[in-house]
Motif scaffolding. Structure first.
Motif, PDB file in Angstrom:
ATOM      1  N   SER A   1       4.217 -33.996  -9.524  1.00 53.48           N
ATOM      2  CA  SER A   1       2.751 -33.946  -9.535  1.00 53.48           C
ATOM      3  C   SER A   1       2.191 -33.291  -8.287  1.00 53.48           C
ATOM      4  CB  SER A   1       2.171 -35.359  -9.683  1.00 53.48           C
ATOM      5  OG  SER A   1       2.373 -36.129  -8.498  1.00 53.48           O
ATOM      6  N   TRP A   2       3.034 -33.092  -7.251  1.00 57.45           N
ATOM      7  CA  TRP A   2       2.560 -32.430  -6.029  1.00 57.45           C
ATOM      8  C   TRP A   2       2.431 -30.928  -6.228  1.00 57.45           C
ATOM      9  CZ3 TRP A   2       7.054 -34.608  -2.612  1.00 57.45           C
ATOM     10  CH2 TRP A   2       7.000 -36.014  -2.609  1.00 57.45           C
ATOM     11  N   TRP A   3       3.044 -30.416  -7.268  1.00 57.45           N
ATOM     12  CA  TRP A   3       3.137 -28.982  -7.451  1.00 57.45           C
ATOM     13  C   TRP A   3       2.495 -28.542  -8.758  1.00 57.45           C
ATOM     14  CZ3 TRP A   3       4.666 -25.914  -3.609  1.00 57.45           C
ATOM     15  CH2 TRP A   3       5.398 -26.503  -2.558  1.00 57.45           C
ATOM     16  N   ARG A   4       1.924 -27.352  -8.730  1.00 59.78           N
ATOM     17  CA  ARG A   4       1.323 -26.774  -9.923  1.00 59.78           C
ATOM     18  C   ARG A   4       1.779 -25.333 -10.046  1.00 59.78           C
ATOM     19  NH1 ARG A   4      -4.829 -24.588 -10.488  1.00 59.78           N
ATOM     20  NH2 ARG A   4      -4.659 -23.769 -12.606  1.00 59.78           N
ATOM     21  N   LEU A   5       2.264 -24.956 -11.212  1.00 58.41           N
ATOM     22  CA  LEU A   5       2.552 -23.551 -11.475  1.00 58.41           C
ATOM     23  C   LEU A   5       1.242 -22.874 -11.821  1.00 58.41           C
ATOM     24  CD1 LEU A   5       4.443 -21.182 -11.814  1.00 58.41           C
ATOM     25  CD2 LEU A   5       4.890 -21.916 -14.161  1.00 58.41           C
ATOM     26  N   ASP A   6       0.719 -22.123 -10.870  1.00 55.30           N
ATOM     27  CA  ASP A   6      -0.604 -21.521 -11.001  1.00 55.30           C
ATOM     28  C   ASP A   6      -0.440 -20.063 -11.427  1.00 55.30           C
ATOM     29  OD1 ASP A   6      -3.111 -20.403 -10.667  1.00 55.30           O
ATOM     30  OD2 ASP A   6      -3.555 -21.514  -8.833  1.00 55.30           O
ATOM     31  N   PRO A   7      -0.912 -19.712 -12.629  1.00 54.87           N
ATOM     32  CA  PRO A   7      -0.739 -18.330 -13.091  1.00 54.87           C
ATOM     33  C   PRO A   7      -1.513 -17.317 -12.258  1.00 54.87           C
ATOM     34  CG  PRO A   7      -2.188 -19.547 -14.571  1.00 54.87           C
ATOM     35  CD  PRO A   7      -1.592 -20.554 -13.627  1.00 54.87           C
TER      36      PRO A   7
ATOM     37  N   VAL B   1       6.390 -15.223  -2.427  1.00 56.76           N
ATOM     38  CA  VAL B   1       7.312 -14.095  -2.567  1.00 56.76           C
ATOM     39  C   VAL B   1       8.695 -14.632  -2.917  1.00 56.76           C
ATOM     40  CG1 VAL B   1       6.122 -12.432  -1.101  1.00 56.76           C
ATOM     41  CG2 VAL B   1       7.632 -14.103  -0.043  1.00 56.76           C
ATOM     42  N   THR B   2       9.336 -13.972  -3.854  1.00 50.88           N
ATOM     43  CA  THR B   2      10.682 -14.360  -4.267  1.00 50.88           C
ATOM     44  C   THR B   2      11.712 -13.713  -3.347  1.00 50.88           C
ATOM     45  OG1 THR B   2      10.992 -12.466  -5.738  1.00 50.88           O
ATOM     46  CG2 THR B   2       9.904 -14.420  -6.681  1.00 50.88           C
ATOM     47  N   LEU B   3      12.965 -14.083  -3.536  1.00 48.13           N
ATOM     48  CA  LEU B   3      14.043 -13.434  -2.797  1.00 48.13           C
ATOM     49  C   LEU B   3      14.058 -11.938  -3.095  1.00 48.13           C
ATOM     50  CD1 LEU B   3      16.629 -13.564  -1.023  1.00 48.13           C
ATOM     51  CD2 LEU B   3      17.901 -14.000  -3.127  1.00 48.13           C
ATOM     52  N   ASN B   4      13.841 -11.580  -4.353  1.00 42.02           N
ATOM     53  CA  ASN B   4      13.829 -10.169  -4.719  1.00 42.02           C
ATOM     54  C   ASN B   4      12.691  -9.422  -4.028  1.00 42.02           C
ATOM     55  OD1 ASN B   4      16.046 -10.490  -6.506  1.00 42.02           O
ATOM     56  ND2 ASN B   4      14.676 -11.238  -8.106  1.00 42.02           N
TER      57      ASN B   4
ATOM     58  N   ALA C   1       0.829  -1.210   0.000  1.00 40.60           N
ATOM     59  CA  ALA C   1       0.000   0.000   0.000  1.00 40.60           C
ATOM     60  C   ALA C   1       0.865   1.262   0.000  1.00 40.60           C
ATOM     61  CB  ALA C   1      -0.923  -0.012   1.212  1.00 40.60           C
ATOM     62  N   ALA C   2       1.986   1.212   0.703  1.00 36.78           N
ATOM     63  CA  ALA C   2       2.852   2.388   0.818  1.00 36.78           C
ATOM     64  C   ALA C   2       3.697   2.620  -0.423  1.00 36.78           C
ATOM     65  CB  ALA C   2       3.755   2.243   2.037  1.00 36.78           C
ATOM     66  N   THR C   3       4.038   1.554  -1.126  1.00 37.12           N
ATOM     67  CA  THR C   3       5.006   1.670  -2.218  1.00 37.12           C
ATOM     68  C   THR C   3       4.451   1.359  -3.602  1.00 37.12           C
ATOM     69  OG1 THR C   3       5.724  -0.640  -2.016  1.00 37.12           O
ATOM     70  CG2 THR C   3       6.857   1.006  -0.627  1.00 37.12           C
ATOM     71  N   GLY C   4       3.306   0.672  -3.667  1.00 34.06           N
ATOM     72  CA  GLY C   4       2.792   0.225  -4.954  1.00 34.06           C
ATOM     73  C   GLY C   4       3.549  -0.955  -5.530  1.00 34.06           C
ATOM     74  N   TYR C   5       4.326  -1.630  -4.706  1.00 37.88           N
ATOM     75  CA  TYR C   5       5.163  -2.731  -5.185  1.00 37.88           C
ATOM     76  C   TYR C   5       4.301  -3.856  -5.771  1.00 37.88           C
ATOM     77  CZ  TYR C   5       8.818  -6.278  -5.278  1.00 37.88           C
ATOM     78  OH  TYR C   5       9.715  -7.251  -5.675  1.00 37.88           O
ATOM     79  N   VAL C   6       4.782  -4.430  -6.863  1.00 40.20           N
ATOM     80  CA  VAL C   6       4.129  -5.576  -7.504  1.00 40.20           C
ATOM     81  C   VAL C   6       5.113  -6.738  -7.474  1.00 40.20           C
ATOM     82  CG1 VAL C   6       3.042  -6.463  -9.599  1.00 40.20           C
ATOM     83  CG2 VAL C   6       2.795  -4.040  -8.996  1.00 40.20           C
ATOM     84  N   THR C   7       4.706  -7.856  -6.906  1.00 38.33           N
ATOM     85  CA  THR C   7       5.613  -8.992  -6.753  1.00 38.33           C
ATOM     86  C   THR C   7       5.921  -9.645  -8.099  1.00 38.33           C
ATOM     87  OG1 THR C   7       3.798 -10.550  -6.388  1.00 38.33           O
ATOM     88  CG2 THR C   7       4.741  -9.461  -4.435  1.00 38.33           C
ATOM     89  N   GLU C   8       6.976 -10.424  -8.098  1.00 38.31           N
ATOM     90  CA  GLU C   8       7.379 -11.092  -9.338  1.00 38.31           C
ATOM     91  C   GLU C   8       6.335 -12.090  -9.808  1.00 38.31           C
ATOM     92  OE1 GLU C   8      11.842 -11.216 -10.268  1.00 38.31           O
ATOM     93  OE2 GLU C   8      11.728 -11.996  -8.218  1.00 38.31           O
ATOM     94  N   ALA C   9       5.661 -12.771  -8.889  1.00 36.96           N
ATOM     95  CA  ALA C   9       4.610 -13.710  -9.307  1.00 36.96           C
ATOM     96  C   ALA C   9       3.502 -12.992 -10.052  1.00 36.96           C
ATOM     97  CB  ALA C   9       4.043 -14.432  -8.084  1.00 36.96           C
ATOM     98  N   GLU C  10       3.180 -11.778  -9.607  1.00 33.43           N
ATOM     99  CA  GLU C  10       2.128 -11.004 -10.274  1.00 33.43           C
ATOM    100  C   GLU C  10       2.591 -10.464 -11.612  1.00 33.43           C
ATOM    101  OE1 GLU C  10      -0.285  -8.812  -6.812  1.00 33.43           O
ATOM    102  OE2 GLU C  10       1.900  -8.677  -6.555  1.00 33.43           O
ATOM    103  N   ARG C  11       3.900 -10.271 -11.773  1.00 27.48           N
ATOM    104  CA  ARG C  11       4.435  -9.692 -13.008  1.00 27.48           C
ATOM    105  C   ARG C  11       4.840 -10.725 -14.045  1.00 27.48           C
ATOM    106  NH1 ARG C  11       9.179  -7.625 -11.745  1.00 27.48           N
ATOM    107  NH2 ARG C  11       9.156  -7.659  -9.479  1.00 27.48           N
TER     108      ARG C  11
ATOM    109  N   GLU D   1      15.629 -20.867  -6.599  1.00 32.24           N
ATOM    110  CA  GLU D   1      15.827 -19.787  -7.558  1.00 32.24           C
ATOM    111  C   GLU D   1      15.386 -18.462  -6.949  1.00 32.24           C
ATOM    112  OE1 GLU D   1      14.015 -22.476  -8.065  1.00 32.24           O
ATOM    113  OE2 GLU D   1      14.636 -23.534  -9.870  1.00 32.24           O
ATOM    114  N   ILE D   2      16.161 -17.390  -7.183  1.00 31.54           N
ATOM    115  CA  ILE D   2      15.870 -16.119  -6.528  1.00 31.54           C
ATOM    116  C   ILE D   2      14.639 -15.422  -7.111  1.00 31.54           C
ATOM    117  CG2 ILE D   2      18.303 -15.816  -5.970  1.00 31.54           C
ATOM    118  CD1 ILE D   2      18.444 -13.656  -8.125  1.00 31.54           C
ATOM    119  N   ASP D   3      14.222 -15.797  -8.333  1.00 25.22           N
ATOM    120  CA  ASP D   3      13.108 -15.102  -8.970  1.00 25.22           C
ATOM    121  C   ASP D   3      11.869 -15.984  -9.090  1.00 25.22           C
ATOM    122  OD1 ASP D   3      14.140 -16.867 -10.815  1.00 25.22           O
ATOM    123  OD2 ASP D   3      14.317 -15.421 -12.452  1.00 25.22           O
ATOM    124  N   PHE D   4      11.797 -17.034  -8.273  1.00 21.25           N
ATOM    125  CA  PHE D   4      10.648 -17.930  -8.294  1.00 21.25           C
ATOM    126  C   PHE D   4      10.087 -18.016  -6.878  1.00 21.25           C
ATOM    127  CE2 PHE D   4       8.659 -22.250  -8.821  1.00 21.25           C
ATOM    128  CZ  PHE D   4       7.751 -21.863  -9.784  1.00 21.25           C
ATOM    129  N   SER D   5       8.805 -18.359  -6.766  1.00 23.47           N
ATOM    130  CA  SER D   5       8.160 -18.390  -5.454  1.00 23.47           C
ATOM    131  C   SER D   5       7.234 -19.590  -5.350  1.00 23.47           C
ATOM    132  CB  SER D   5       7.369 -17.097  -5.218  1.00 23.47           C
ATOM    133  OG  SER D   5       6.358 -16.935  -6.203  1.00 23.47           O
TER     134      SER D   5
END
Length: 283
Positions: free
Chosen positions: A105-111, A136-139, A77-87, A266-270
């Motif tokens: 099969s335990w995991w699904r990449l959900d857009p 949330v990613t490392l970034n 809310a303070a910064t308008g930040y958009v996470t990498e998953a959203e982008r 991976e630093i850019d995956f969540s």
């Protein structure tokens, strides 16, 4: 730290949000971790955990709990930040599988999975204010830490704090359960990955602060969600280290609910089982 934390009663169903609560005075609180030496990688169970090495750590302040959805919402809310998953197209969610013998099969990449929609399309954060923020990613975690006036812990700092918090330094599993087998952390109970019985109080994620804090006063260093550190997994590795295990760790699967346990990511995956906490340097 306050003792006003309501612990679960194992006789009741506490798999729903709001079953326990951390005291308001403990939310956002930091505990002081004194400087000292310890044996990093003690009693290694997997090759990536060793060899043990005695190291010294400067004092620092550690957030007493994992960063919550409400805290991350304030940052957004303070910064308008958009996470990498959203982008960049979503995040990974654990799911029931018709072929549990197949790991992927335990995991699904959900857009549609993100910190705001942790269960994918149509889900919300209603009732989850005190749950640890996930997807949330490392970034993303670094961005929050910068805004909050802190930083992510190094792997050594994280493991040192977790080790100091153990009730029995000679028992690497004492952060997960006491000598009588009573739970001190949110892990997987039952046959993984088929049934999480919730015998420890929760099936799935728990709100922060539902279990007895360690001797440092920090909650949930073991279990609930893996936590990002700001340390590469190995020299020159693009992967970074996560610590502490999660609600998906079990006796029949990973057994990484120990201070010395570590995984690379991976630093850019969540995912839905990785969160973080922050530290602050002392003057």
């Amino acid at each position: 730290m306050s003792a006003a934390v309501v612990l679960f009663d194992a006789r009741n169903d506490h798999t729903q949000a709001g079953a326990c609560r951390i005291g308001e005075e403990d939310l956002g609180a930091f505990v002081k971790i004194p400087g000292g030496g310890f044996l990093k990688g003690a009693d290694p169970h997997y090759p990536e955990e060793g060899p043990p090495d005695y190291v010294f750590v400067s004092p620092f302040r550690l957030l007493a709990h994992e960063v919550t959805n409400s805290e991350f919402a304030a940052f957004v809310a303070a910064t308008g930040y958009v996470t990498e998953a959203e982008r960049t197209g979503g995040s990974a969610r654990f799911q029931d599988s018709a072929t549990p013998e197949v790991f992927l099969s335990w995991w699904r990449l959900d857009p549609d999975a993100s910190w705001q929609t942790p269960r994918g399309s149509g889900s919300t954060l209603e009732g989850l204010d005190l749950h640890p923020v996930v997807h949330v990613t490392l970034n993303d975690a670094r961005a929050y830490a910068d805004w909050a006036g802190g930083r992510l812990p190094t792997e050594v700092e994280w493991e040192y704090a977790a080790s100091l918090g153990l009730f029995d330094p000679d028992d690497p599993f004492s952060g997960m359960r006491d000598a009588n087998g009573e739970p001190r952390a949110n892990v997987w109970t039952g046959m993984f990955p088929l049934v999480d019985s919730g015998q420890d109080g929760f099936a799935g994620l728990a709100p922060v602060g539902c279990y007895q804090p360690g001797l440092t006063g920090a909650y949930d260093m073991i279990g609930n969600v893996w936590e990002w550190t700001d340390s590469a997994f190995a020299p020159s590795s693009p992967q970074y280290t996560i610590k502490g295990g999660s609600y998906l760790c079990s006796d029949t699967y990973c057994r990484r609910y120990r201070a010395a346990a570590r995984e690379d990511f991976e630093i850019d995956f969540s995912t839905g089982h990785i969160g973080f906490r922050i530290v602050q340097d002392l003057p």
